[in-house]
Scaffold this motif. Sequence first.
Motif, short mmCIF file in Angstrom:
data_model
loop_
_atom_site.label_atom_id
_atom_site.label_comp_id
_atom_site.label_asym_id
_atom_site.label_seq_id
_atom_site.Cartn_x
_atom_site.Cartn_y
_atom_site.Cartn_z
N GLY A 177 13.91 91.40 12.86
CA GLY A 177 12.69 91.18 12.10
C GLY A 177 11.76 90.32 12.93
O GLY A 177 11.75 90.39 14.17
N GLY A 178 10.98 89.45 12.29
CA GLY A 178 10.16 88.52 13.05
C GLY A 178 11.03 87.65 13.93
O GLY A 178 10.72 87.38 15.10
N GLY A 200 12.40 87.96 17.52
CA GLY A 200 12.54 89.37 17.21
C GLY A 200 11.22 90.05 17.55
O GLY A 200 10.91 90.32 18.71
N ASN A 201 10.40 90.26 16.50
CA ASN A 201 9.09 90.88 16.70
C ASN A 201 7.93 89.90 16.62
O ASN A 201 6.79 90.29 16.83
CB ASN A 201 8.86 91.96 15.62
CG ASN A 201 9.96 92.97 15.57
OD1 ASN A 201 10.31 93.55 16.59
ND2 ASN A 201 10.54 93.17 14.40
N MET A 202 8.22 88.65 16.28
CA MET A 202 7.13 87.72 15.95
C MET A 202 6.15 87.52 17.12
O MET A 202 4.93 87.55 16.93
CB MET A 202 7.72 86.39 15.52
CG MET A 202 6.69 85.42 14.97
SD MET A 202 7.48 83.91 14.39
CE MET A 202 8.41 84.51 12.99
N VAL A 203 6.68 87.31 18.30
CA VAL A 203 5.81 87.11 19.46
C VAL A 203 5.04 88.40 19.76
O VAL A 203 3.84 88.39 20.03
CB VAL A 203 6.62 86.64 20.68
CG1 VAL A 203 5.72 86.47 21.89
CG2 VAL A 203 7.34 85.32 20.36
N GLN A 217 -1.17 95.51 13.96
CA GLN A 217 -0.44 94.33 13.54
C GLN A 217 0.89 94.20 14.26
O GLN A 217 1.61 93.22 14.07
CB GLN A 217 -0.19 94.39 12.03
CG GLN A 217 -1.47 94.40 11.19
CD GLN A 217 -2.27 93.13 11.35
OE1 GLN A 217 -1.76 92.03 11.14
NE2 GLN A 217 -3.53 93.26 11.75
N CYS A 218 1.23 95.19 15.09
CA CYS A 218 2.50 95.17 15.81
C CYS A 218 2.36 96.05 17.05
O CYS A 218 1.35 96.74 17.23
CB CYS A 218 3.64 95.67 14.92
SG CYS A 218 3.46 97.41 14.43
N PHE A 257 8.66 80.17 17.21
CA PHE A 257 8.30 81.44 17.83
C PHE A 257 7.06 82.07 17.21
O PHE A 257 6.86 83.28 17.31
CB PHE A 257 9.49 82.42 17.75
CG PHE A 257 10.70 81.92 18.48
CD1 PHE A 257 10.78 82.00 19.85
CD2 PHE A 257 11.76 81.35 17.78
CE1 PHE A 257 11.89 81.53 20.53
CE2 PHE A 257 12.89 80.88 18.44
CZ PHE A 257 12.94 80.97 19.83
N GLY A 258 6.23 81.24 16.60
CA GLY A 258 5.04 81.73 15.93
C GLY A 258 3.77 81.54 16.74
O GLY A 258 3.76 81.64 17.97
N ASP A 259 2.70 81.20 16.04
CA ASP A 259 1.37 81.19 16.62
C ASP A 259 1.23 80.24 17.81
O ASP A 259 0.49 80.53 18.76
CB ASP A 259 0.33 80.83 15.55
CG ASP A 259 -0.45 82.06 15.14
OD1 ASP A 259 -0.14 83.15 15.64
OD2 ASP A 259 -1.37 81.92 14.31
#
Length: 381
Positions: A177-178, A200-203, A217-218, A257-259
């Motif tokens: 996931g993220g 996961g996919n967050m970056v 968005q991805c 691992f976010g913004d």
Amino acid sequence: MDSRSALPSSRLCVGLLSGTSVDAVEAVLCRIQGTGPEVRITLLSHVSRPFPPEFTQRVLSADDARSLCELNFALGERFAEAALEAIARGGHRPEDVDVIGSHGQTMAHLPSHLSATPSTLQLGEASVIAERTGIRVVSDFRTRDVAAGGQGAPLVPYLDWALFRKPGVARALQNLGGIGNVSVVSDRLEDTLAFDTGPGNMVLDGLARRLTQGRLQCDLDGSLSREGRVVPGLLEELLSHPFLALPPPRSAGREGFGDSLVTRLWERARDVSPQDLMATAVAFTVEATARAYETWLLPRFTLEAVYVSGGGIRNPVLMERLTARLAPLPVRPVDALGLPEGAKEAVCFALLASEHLSGTPANVPSATGARRRVVLGKLTP
């Protein structure tokens, strides 16, 4: 999944989830029979209700008491709508349903390595869901485990063990996931090892939004990362992230691992093409995952296979490279075990709600680090 109907305590249960990618509400309707090691689950319906991009951004940017207060109720409305759609699609009425299990949307997750006051916060007001649907709601599943000394995550190992264990075999269930997380399940629940593997996919999602000015968005179908080349020095810099050196139990979120990480990466676009950034972000997820297996799993378990779920399974570049990196270990979609991968985590919260009603502890201390097993969740009539 087993659809036998002879077990007692049959319940119709809804499960609701919005993950760290903040892209949709996933909702399922399940029939759940029994409890603990004898539990049986039949999936009756699954719906995915995407968030509009502006709502996703609203969640990601909420950082003050007023915005969090309003978002709590706005998310409750969206979760209620998803629950009603899943019930209708499953051929039932709200009055047929015994309970809704709502994970909500994680807004902050601060285990002990991030805060002197370990804590976690999920929004999606349960009272709104109960009022709109007329169904009792169990929510806020992570907090009791945190209070018992655990990280409050991961929670899905209980489902993985209940549904996917096979006598005499160790299986890895990898979610992309993220955040990435893995569960290794075998005969006994207390032998389960589970932890967050890292990104996961967050970056990837954050970079895709910047690269396309919000049009995507991805990394849709791997179209962006496939055009780039991995930058070795940048990859090694990413792999020095302190989270990746932590031993299990460990859990991660947007804090790591976010913004903030995406912003630092995006600043490198002056020297590195955006497509190369995307390719390097894919390699970051693949290498962080593989190194977690090599350090913590493969020395301890002889794995039958890795069964993958989560949004990352729909990125062919990510899946091709993860499969190659983990070879000769087989990598398969979790659908091969009889459950649609997009429904898996929502099914977890339907199960946790049913176990709450049964009074059955559903955390896994070997995964979360909690001092003891506890009943998870809070009940809203």
